[in-house]
Design a protein around this motif. Structure first.
Motif, PDB file in Angstrom:
ATOM      1  N   MET A   1      28.958  -3.134  22.202  1.00  0.00           N
ATOM      2  CA  MET A   1      28.104  -2.483  21.208  1.00  0.00           C
ATOM      3  C   MET A   1      26.722  -2.328  21.808  1.00  0.00           C
ATOM      4  SD  MET A   1      27.390  -1.117  18.280  1.00  0.00           S
ATOM      5  CE  MET A   1      28.896  -1.145  17.376  1.00  0.00           C
ATOM      6  N   VAL A   2      26.080  -1.276  21.455  1.00  0.00           N
ATOM      7  CA  VAL A   2      24.745  -0.959  21.943  1.00  0.00           C
ATOM      8  C   VAL A   2      23.734  -1.965  21.371  1.00  0.00           C
ATOM      9  CG1 VAL A   2      23.820   0.586  20.172  1.00  0.00           C
ATOM     10  CG2 VAL A   2      23.556   1.182  22.543  1.00  0.00           C
ATOM     11  N   ALA A   3      22.726  -2.340  22.174  1.00  0.00           N
ATOM     12  CA  ALA A   3      21.695  -3.269  21.696  1.00  0.00           C
ATOM     13  C   ALA A   3      20.820  -2.547  20.678  1.00  0.00           C
ATOM     14  CB  ALA A   3      20.859  -3.761  22.868  1.00  0.00           C
ATOM     15  N   LEU A   4      20.655  -3.141  19.512  1.00  0.00           N
ATOM     16  CA  LEU A   4      19.955  -2.455  18.431  1.00  0.00           C
ATOM     17  C   LEU A   4      18.608  -3.084  18.081  1.00  0.00           C
ATOM     18  CD1 LEU A   4      23.055  -1.859  16.169  1.00  0.00           C
ATOM     19  CD2 LEU A   4      21.948  -0.227  17.670  1.00  0.00           C
ATOM     20  N   GLY A   5      18.244  -4.179  18.728  1.00  0.00           N
ATOM     21  CA  GLY A   5      16.935  -4.782  18.560  1.00  0.00           C
ATOM     22  C   GLY A   5      16.488  -4.934  17.126  1.00  0.00           C
ATOM     23  N   ASN A   6      15.328  -4.370  16.806  1.00  0.00           N
ATOM     24  CA  ASN A   6      14.752  -4.500  15.468  1.00  0.00           C
ATOM     25  C   ASN A   6      15.297  -3.483  14.479  1.00  0.00           C
ATOM     26  OD1 ASN A   6      13.111  -6.628  16.191  1.00  0.00           O
ATOM     27  ND2 ASN A   6      11.509  -5.264  16.932  1.00  0.00           N
ATOM     28  N   GLY A   7      16.242  -2.717  14.886  1.00  0.00           N
ATOM     29  CA  GLY A   7      16.831  -1.748  13.974  1.00  0.00           C
ATOM     30  C   GLY A   7      16.684  -0.340  14.487  1.00  0.00           C
ATOM     31  N   THR A   8      17.700   0.437  14.263  1.00  0.00           N
ATOM     32  CA  THR A   8      17.720   1.843  14.650  1.00  0.00           C
ATOM     33  C   THR A   8      17.854   2.665  13.379  1.00  0.00           C
ATOM     34  OG1 THR A   8      18.787   1.291  16.748  1.00  0.00           O
ATOM     35  CG2 THR A   8      19.021   3.560  15.975  1.00  0.00           C
ATOM     36  N   PRO A   9      17.001   3.682  13.208  1.00  0.00           N
ATOM     37  CA  PRO A   9      17.118   4.518  12.005  1.00  0.00           C
ATOM     38  C   PRO A   9      18.456   5.258  11.981  1.00  0.00           C
ATOM     39  CG  PRO A   9      15.033   4.918  13.132  1.00  0.00           C
ATOM     40  CD  PRO A   9      15.874   4.071  14.044  1.00  0.00           C
ATOM     41  N   VAL A  10      19.059   5.335  10.803  1.00  0.00           N
ATOM     42  CA  VAL A  10      20.316   6.049  10.622  1.00  0.00           C
ATOM     43  C   VAL A  10      20.258   6.864   9.339  1.00  0.00           C
ATOM     44  CG1 VAL A  10      21.805   4.457  11.898  1.00  0.00           C
ATOM     45  CG2 VAL A  10      21.399   4.062   9.483  1.00  0.00           C
ATOM     46  N   LEU A  11      21.052   7.916   9.300  1.00  0.00           N
ATOM     47  CA  LEU A  11      21.262   8.686   8.087  1.00  0.00           C
ATOM     48  C   LEU A  11      22.585   8.205   7.500  1.00  0.00           C
ATOM     49  CD1 LEU A  11      20.478  10.969   6.149  1.00  0.00           C
ATOM     50  CD2 LEU A  11      21.755  12.532   7.637  1.00  0.00           C
TER      51      LEU A  11
ATOM     52  N   ARG B   1      33.034   5.092   0.275  1.00  0.00           N
ATOM     53  CA  ARG B   1      33.156   5.892   1.503  1.00  0.00           C
ATOM     54  C   ARG B   1      31.746   6.033   2.060  1.00  0.00           C
ATOM     55  NH1 ARG B   1      37.352   4.376   0.362  1.00  0.00           N
ATOM     56  NH2 ARG B   1      39.278   5.527   0.070  1.00  0.00           N
ATOM     57  N   LEU B   2      31.489   5.348   3.174  1.00  0.00           N
ATOM     58  CA  LEU B   2      30.166   5.362   3.778  1.00  0.00           C
ATOM     59  C   LEU B   2      30.291   5.883   5.202  1.00  0.00           C
ATOM     60  CD1 LEU B   2      27.469   2.696   3.511  1.00  0.00           C
ATOM     61  CD2 LEU B   2      28.156   3.477   5.765  1.00  0.00           C
ATOM     62  N   HIS B   3      29.436   6.843   5.533  1.00  0.00           N
ATOM     63  CA  HIS B   3      29.367   7.404   6.890  1.00  0.00           C
ATOM     64  C   HIS B   3      27.915   7.282   7.334  1.00  0.00           C
ATOM     65  CE1 HIS B   3      33.268   9.465   6.200  1.00  0.00           C
ATOM     66  NE2 HIS B   3      32.810   9.522   4.969  1.00  0.00           N
ATOM     67  N   PHE B   4      27.705   6.928   8.591  1.00  0.00           N
ATOM     68  CA  PHE B   4      26.333   6.893   9.091  1.00  0.00           C
ATOM     69  C   PHE B   4      26.284   7.446  10.505  1.00  0.00           C
ATOM     70  CE2 PHE B   4      28.081   2.861  10.525  1.00  0.00           C
ATOM     71  CZ  PHE B   4      27.589   2.747  11.806  1.00  0.00           C
ATOM     72  N   THR B   5      25.096   7.958  10.867  1.00  0.00           N
ATOM     73  CA  THR B   5      24.869   8.472  12.198  1.00  0.00           C
ATOM     74  C   THR B   5      23.391   8.379  12.538  1.00  0.00           C
ATOM     75  OG1 THR B   5      25.294  10.318  13.691  1.00  0.00           O
ATOM     76  CG2 THR B   5      24.561  10.892  11.487  1.00  0.00           C
ATOM     77  N   THR B   6      23.113   8.260  13.817  1.00  0.00           N
ATOM     78  CA  THR B   6      21.708   8.184  14.263  1.00  0.00           C
ATOM     79  C   THR B   6      21.169   9.573  14.495  1.00  0.00           C
ATOM     80  OG1 THR B   6      22.502   7.884  16.529  1.00  0.00           O
ATOM     81  CG2 THR B   6      21.846   5.914  15.330  1.00  0.00           C
TER      82      THR B   6
ATOM     83  N   LEU C   1      33.650   2.527  14.378  1.00  0.00           N
ATOM     84  CA  LEU C   1      32.322   2.640  14.967  1.00  0.00           C
ATOM     85  C   LEU C   1      32.423   3.357  16.302  1.00  0.00           C
ATOM     86  CD1 LEU C   1      31.212  -1.063  14.392  1.00  0.00           C
ATOM     87  CD2 LEU C   1      30.654   0.908  12.962  1.00  0.00           C
ATOM     88  N   SER C   2      31.390   4.146  16.626  1.00  0.00           N
ATOM     89  CA  SER C   2      31.314   4.778  17.939  1.00  0.00           C
ATOM     90  C   SER C   2      29.893   4.608  18.466  1.00  0.00           C
ATOM     91  CB  SER C   2      31.697   6.257  17.867  1.00  0.00           C
ATOM     92  OG  SER C   2      30.789   6.974  17.060  1.00  0.00           O
ATOM     93  N   GLU C   3      29.753   4.638  19.794  1.00  0.00           N
ATOM     94  CA  GLU C   3      28.451   4.360  20.403  1.00  0.00           C
ATOM     95  C   GLU C   3      27.692   5.589  20.849  1.00  0.00           C
ATOM     96  OE1 GLU C   3      28.174   1.211  23.224  1.00  0.00           O
ATOM     97  OE2 GLU C   3      29.709   0.035  22.218  1.00  0.00           O
ATOM     98  N   ALA C   4      28.350   6.686  21.156  1.00  0.00           N
ATOM     99  CA  ALA C   4      27.626   7.834  21.695  1.00  0.00           C
ATOM    100  C   ALA C   4      28.069   9.109  20.995  1.00  0.00           C
ATOM    101  CB  ALA C   4      27.866   7.945  23.203  1.00  0.00           C
ATOM    102  N   PRO C   5      27.357   9.538  19.959  1.00  0.00           N
ATOM    103  CA  PRO C   5      26.182   8.896  19.358  1.00  0.00           C
ATOM    104  C   PRO C   5      26.599   7.722  18.487  1.00  0.00           C
ATOM    105  CG  PRO C   5      26.762  10.809  18.062  1.00  0.00           C
ATOM    106  CD  PRO C   5      27.709  10.781  19.247  1.00  0.00           C
ATOM    107  N   LEU C   6      25.648   6.837  18.225  1.00  0.00           N
ATOM    108  CA  LEU C   6      25.913   5.697  17.357  1.00  0.00           C
ATOM    109  C   LEU C   6      26.224   6.230  15.967  1.00  0.00           C
ATOM    110  CD1 LEU C   6      26.048   2.679  16.913  1.00  0.00           C
ATOM    111  CD2 LEU C   6      23.596   2.702  16.459  1.00  0.00           C
ATOM    112  N   ALA C   7      27.439   5.960  15.503  1.00  0.00           N
ATOM    113  CA  ALA C   7      27.889   6.467  14.205  1.00  0.00           C
ATOM    114  C   ALA C   7      29.021   5.579  13.725  1.00  0.00           C
ATOM    115  CB  ALA C   7      28.362   7.912  14.329  1.00  0.00           C
ATOM    116  N   GLY C   8      29.379   5.751  12.463  1.00  0.00           N
ATOM    117  CA  GLY C   8      30.492   4.968  11.952  1.00  0.00           C
ATOM    118  C   GLY C   8      30.911   5.380  10.569  1.00  0.00           C
ATOM    119  N   LYS C   9      32.075   4.865  10.185  1.00  0.00           N
ATOM    120  CA  LYS C   9      32.637   5.081   8.854  1.00  0.00           C
ATOM    121  C   LYS C   9      33.126   3.742   8.333  1.00  0.00           C
ATOM    122  CE  LYS C   9      34.298   9.758   9.639  1.00  0.00           C
ATOM    123  NZ  LYS C   9      35.436  10.667   9.592  1.00  0.00           N
ATOM    124  N   ILE C  10      32.840   3.490   7.067  1.00  0.00           N
ATOM    125  CA  ILE C  10      33.352   2.307   6.391  1.00  0.00           C
ATOM    126  C   ILE C  10      34.021   2.789   5.110  1.00  0.00           C
ATOM    127  CG2 ILE C  10      32.788   0.113   5.284  1.00  0.00           C
ATOM    128  CD1 ILE C  10      30.281  -0.009   7.083  1.00  0.00           C
TER     129      ILE C  10
END
Length: 144
Positions: free
Chosen positions: A1-11, A139-144, A111-120
């Motif tokens: 998994m990609v290092a996300l530090g203090n948080g990465t903004p997502v839609l 149904r939750l989808h997110f992407t950077t 979850l996918s890393e390039a681009p960082l995205a996912g579905k729950i």
């Protein structure tokens, strides 16, 4: 998994549906949120404004189980979703704690890393005092 530090903004795109007492309610909304990693767990957090502002956090464990926490000034609900067995949870209100349980017949996390995205996707049954309160779908989808 990609290092996300203090948080990465997502839609975040969220769609929920619940059946309760023969009535179906659907909800659909987009949010700006953040995703971050702590240890082996991934956290997805956003603020939801309804009557009050609530902070909603989805915690995805390494084994694929999910914990949903929703809290505002007066309430805190923490639900656990796992392997189709009853899992105890708590709904904390100003009047005291209400014991609740979830049963999760369907849980999918992708979850996918390039681009960082996912579905729950979570289908669950909510119980209190042995009584079925409702059937829910998230149904939750997110992407950077």
């Amino acid at each position: 998994m990609v290092a996300l530090g203090n948080g990465t903004p997502v839609l975040i795109y969220l769609k929920t549906r619940h059946n309760q007492d023969g009535e179906t309610v659907e909800y659909e909304k987009e949010f700006q949120g953040q995703i971050f990693q702590m240890g082996s767990s991934l956290y997805l957090r956003y603020n939801e404004e309804t009557d009050e502002q609530s902070t909603v956090t989805f915690k995805v464990f390494e084994n694929g189980n999910v914990q949903l926490t929703r809290k505002n000034e007066d309430l805190r609900m923490q639900l656990f979703f796992g392997d189709n067995r009853r899992i105890s949870a708590t709904y904390r209100t100003p009047y005291g704690d209400i014991p609740i349980e979830t049963v999760t017949p369907d849980l999918t996390v992708r979850l996918s890393e390039a681009p960082l995205a996912g579905k729950i996707n979570i289908d669950y049954l909510l119980y209190s005092g042995g009584q079925l309160l409702g059937e829910y779908k998230i149904r939750l989808h997110f992407t950077t």
